[in-house]
Design a protein around this motif. Structure first.
Motif, PDB file in Angstrom:
ATOM      1  N   ARG B  31       9.773  -0.306  -2.708  1.00  0.00           N
ATOM      2  CA  ARG B  31      10.350  -1.036  -3.764  1.00  0.00           C
ATOM      3  C   ARG B  31       9.101  -1.100  -5.555  1.00  0.00           C
ATOM      4  N   VAL B  32       8.056  -1.268  -4.855  1.00  0.00           N
ATOM      5  CA  VAL B  32       6.968  -1.148  -6.018  1.00  0.00           C
ATOM      6  C   VAL B  32       6.493  -0.024  -7.230  1.00  0.00           C
ATOM      7  N   LEU B  33       6.246   1.615  -6.270  1.00  0.00           N
ATOM      8  CA  LEU B  33       6.046   2.349  -6.992  1.00  0.00           C
ATOM      9  C   LEU B  33       6.606   3.796  -7.397  1.00  0.00           C
ATOM     10  N   ASN B  34       8.361   2.987  -6.715  1.00  0.00           N
ATOM     11  CA  ASN B  34       9.368   4.514  -6.550  1.00  0.00           C
ATOM     12  C   ASN B  34       8.647   5.555  -5.361  1.00  0.00           C
ATOM     13  N   LYS B  35       8.312   5.348  -4.837  1.00  0.00           N
ATOM     14  CA  LYS B  35       7.695   6.043  -3.995  1.00  0.00           C
ATOM     15  C   LYS B  35       8.982   6.844  -2.934  1.00  0.00           C
TER      16      LYS B  35
ATOM     17  N   LEU C   9      -0.623   9.379  -6.261  1.00  0.00           N
ATOM     18  CA  LEU C   9      -0.511   9.982  -7.713  1.00  0.00           C
ATOM     19  C   LEU C   9      -1.344   9.291  -8.441  1.00  0.00           C
ATOM     20  N   LYS C  10      -1.857   9.621  -9.506  1.00  0.00           N
ATOM     21  CA  LYS C  10      -2.740   9.221 -10.849  1.00  0.00           C
ATOM     22  C   LYS C  10      -1.211   8.900 -11.346  1.00  0.00           C
ATOM     23  N   GLY C  11      -1.298   8.300 -12.265  1.00  0.00           N
ATOM     24  CA  GLY C  11       0.358   8.093 -13.473  1.00  0.00           C
ATOM     25  C   GLY C  11       0.705   7.125 -13.679  1.00  0.00           C
ATOM     26  N   ASN C  12       0.401   6.444 -14.542  1.00  0.00           N
ATOM     27  CA  ASN C  12       1.503   5.005 -15.140  1.00  0.00           C
ATOM     28  C   ASN C  12       1.109   4.461 -14.047  1.00  0.00           C
ATOM     29  N   VAL C  13       0.626   3.992 -13.390  1.00  0.00           N
ATOM     30  CA  VAL C  13       0.630   2.720 -12.004  1.00  0.00           C
ATOM     31  C   VAL C  13       0.342   1.593 -12.864  1.00  0.00           C
ATOM     32  N   THR C  14       0.687   0.669 -13.225  1.00  0.00           N
ATOM     33  CA  THR C  14       0.116  -0.492 -14.060  1.00  0.00           C
ATOM     34  C   THR C  14      -0.257  -1.686 -12.920  1.00  0.00           C
ATOM     35  N   ARG C  15      -1.594  -2.005 -13.565  1.00  0.00           N
ATOM     36  CA  ARG C  15      -2.099  -3.395 -13.440  1.00  0.00           C
ATOM     37  C   ARG C  15      -1.285  -4.339 -12.339  1.00  0.00           C
ATOM     38  N   GLU C  16       0.189  -4.921 -13.002  1.00  0.00           N
ATOM     39  CA  GLU C  16       0.762  -5.573 -12.325  1.00  0.00           C
ATOM     40  C   GLU C  16       1.321  -5.022 -10.882  1.00  0.00           C
ATOM     41  N   GLN C  17       1.839  -3.339 -11.044  1.00  0.00           N
ATOM     42  CA  GLN C  17       2.184  -3.245  -9.773  1.00  0.00           C
ATOM     43  C   GLN C  17       0.721  -3.023  -8.786  1.00  0.00           C
ATOM     44  N   LYS C  18       0.046  -2.870  -9.595  1.00  0.00           N
ATOM     45  CA  LYS C  18      -1.510  -3.050  -8.189  1.00  0.00           C
ATOM     46  C   LYS C  18      -1.485  -4.096  -7.811  1.00  0.00           C
ATOM     47  N   THR C  40      -9.542  -9.337   4.676  1.00  0.00           N
ATOM     48  CA  THR C  40      -8.654  -8.333   4.361  1.00  0.00           C
ATOM     49  C   THR C  40      -9.162  -7.638   2.667  1.00  0.00           C
ATOM     50  N   HIS C  41      -9.540  -6.202   3.294  1.00  0.00           N
ATOM     51  CA  HIS C  41      -9.367  -5.430   1.708  1.00  0.00           C
ATOM     52  C   HIS C  41      -8.550  -4.531   1.718  1.00  0.00           C
ATOM     53  N   ILE C  42      -7.979  -3.986   0.487  1.00  0.00           N
ATOM     54  CA  ILE C  42      -7.183  -2.918  -0.094  1.00  0.00           C
ATOM     55  C   ILE C  42      -7.682  -2.422  -0.760  1.00  0.00           C
ATOM     56  N   VAL C  43      -8.520  -1.009  -0.486  1.00  0.00           N
ATOM     57  CA  VAL C  43      -8.440  -0.572  -1.851  1.00  0.00           C
ATOM     58  C   VAL C  43      -7.837   0.483  -2.469  1.00  0.00           C
ATOM     59  N   ILE C  44      -7.273   0.826  -3.693  1.00  0.00           N
ATOM     60  CA  ILE C  44      -6.439   1.663  -3.791  1.00  0.00           C
ATOM     61  C   ILE C  44      -7.292   3.217  -4.603  1.00  0.00           C
TER      62      ILE C  44
ATOM     63  N   GLU E  46     -17.602   4.510  -6.166  1.00  0.00           N
ATOM     64  CA  GLU E  46     -17.361   3.525  -7.216  1.00  0.00           C
ATOM     65  C   GLU E  46     -16.146   2.566  -7.729  1.00  0.00           C
ATOM     66  N   ILE E  47     -15.736   1.871  -7.302  1.00  0.00           N
ATOM     67  CA  ILE E  47     -14.332   1.620  -7.004  1.00  0.00           C
ATOM     68  C   ILE E  47     -13.645   0.388  -8.212  1.00  0.00           C
ATOM     69  N   ASP E  48     -12.790   1.060  -9.138  1.00  0.00           N
ATOM     70  CA  ASP E  48     -12.534   0.021 -10.055  1.00  0.00           C
ATOM     71  C   ASP E  48     -12.361  -1.470  -9.524  1.00  0.00           C
ATOM     72  N   PRO E  49     -12.561  -2.776 -10.085  1.00  0.00           N
ATOM     73  CA  PRO E  49     -11.887  -3.727  -9.710  1.00  0.00           C
ATOM     74  C   PRO E  49     -10.860  -4.300 -10.302  1.00  0.00           C
ATOM     75  N   ASP E  50      -9.381  -3.478 -10.950  1.00  0.00           N
ATOM     76  CA  ASP E  50      -8.388  -3.624 -10.945  1.00  0.00           C
ATOM     77  C   ASP E  50      -7.823  -2.827  -9.292  1.00  0.00           C
ATOM     78  N   ASN E  51      -8.647  -1.640  -8.872  1.00  0.00           N
ATOM     79  CA  ASN E  51      -8.037  -1.074  -7.526  1.00  0.00           C
ATOM     80  C   ASN E  51      -8.487  -1.968  -6.294  1.00  0.00           C
ATOM     81  N   TRP E  52      -9.304  -3.207  -6.371  1.00  0.00           N
ATOM     82  CA  TRP E  52      -9.926  -3.397  -5.422  1.00  0.00           C
ATOM     83  C   TRP E  52      -9.247  -4.780  -4.924  1.00  0.00           C
ATOM     84  N   GLY E  53      -8.099  -4.699  -3.392  1.00  0.00           N
ATOM     85  CA  GLY E  53      -7.857  -6.112  -3.701  1.00  0.00           C
ATOM     86  C   GLY E  53      -8.625  -6.881  -2.777  1.00  0.00           C
ATOM     87  N   PHE E  54      -8.750  -8.277  -2.673  1.00  0.00           N
ATOM     88  CA  PHE E  54      -9.105  -8.898  -1.265  1.00  0.00           C
ATOM     89  C   PHE E  54      -8.139 -10.288  -2.077  1.00  0.00           C
TER      90      PHE E  54
END
Lengths: 72, 72, 72, 72, 72, 72
Positions: B31-35, C9-18, C40-44, E46-54
């Motif tokens: 839904r979010v990333l069209n995967k 995959l890297k490419g056009n993923v926005t902060r809102e989507q994350k 709960t920690h989530i690392v992208i 090292e993870i960007d703060p935009d890529n770490w959910g908490f």
């Protein structure tokens, strides 16, 4: 927010040793990087020697040939 | 091509709950990333409380002291 | 104590989507397994298409040949 | 210094097959990138089909429905 | 054979701090588990703060709202 | 369903070498374990020498002291 994953060979690691690992690694992150313990997670994964390859062969074979088990 | 690794504490997680996790996380990625679902892999690893450190101690000790098990 | 690692995959993923990914996956873990959000920690991790192999070739080559980029 | 993590479905993987994986992947890293075997570690993690989600469902369900087990 | 993966938030981590992390964590593994330094690998990501959910939101948003950056 | 994560030191790894890694490792999984290429994902992560600890020090320091860079 540290997350730490520790992979070691399975075998004779006691609960006390795991607790010591967690205490010391958390202490390092607090002292060196000013991290908060309550946001620090450490996951220990114990790997069977049949599932850890080193130097082109399974660790179980490497140990059986001519290398001592201690200090692996 | 998402690959997702989910690490949780071992204990009383049913097959139905795992199926629900997989269905919902896959749905989020679609839904979010069209995967595409057929390129989405999710691996769940259940970690023994003796192998998960939190706040400087093993989770098994943390739970035994004064913290409720639920919602861990 | 969930820790989740999401590799895409890297490419056009926005902060809102994350942010949406994090909100939904956390919600799933809370709802299905009764986990606490504050544990709960989530690392992208965003991976360059030159660094993601699929079906025996780099994704960058796979996309360039005859496969659409969308829904990767 | 390569570190390689291989995640596969659990089930009928022999020690000989694991040794073959380790030997060949190490060989690839030596040949293609000039890595040293004695600095090359390969960890194999075997995942229960109930813990591997694919295409929105558990692999155990995916296999039970209409997909052959071989070549998973 | 320990392999350790350390994931921390990106931002102002110096080379000296990384060297200190590596020295201390290796020391812990040698002291507690009798591991050999020359078989101990530690990878810091090292993870960007935009890529770490908490706690259900991106760390970058969590920090911006009402939580101090230090000791993250 | 193999998922493979390859962590190597950053520096001078060409796209052709990455393609070769992916082709050979996929080939190994197909040949040894009868895996399907279209379900085989390989993620390569290139790590800065300042972020890879070995033998108690950063690789960047280890290389600068008395060890040749080649074959790292």
């Amino acid at each position: 927010m540290p997350y730490v994953n520790v992979q070691i060979l399975k075998g004779n690691v006691t609960r006390e040793q795991k607790a010591q690992l967690v205490e010391e690694i958390t202490g390092t992150l607090v002292r060196v990087l000013n991290k908060k313990p309550e946001k620090t997670h450490i996951v220990i994964q114990e790997i069977d020697p049949d599932n850890w390859g080193f130097s082109g062969q399974l660790t179980s074979a490497y140990q059986a040939s001519d290398h001592p088990v201690s200090g692996n």
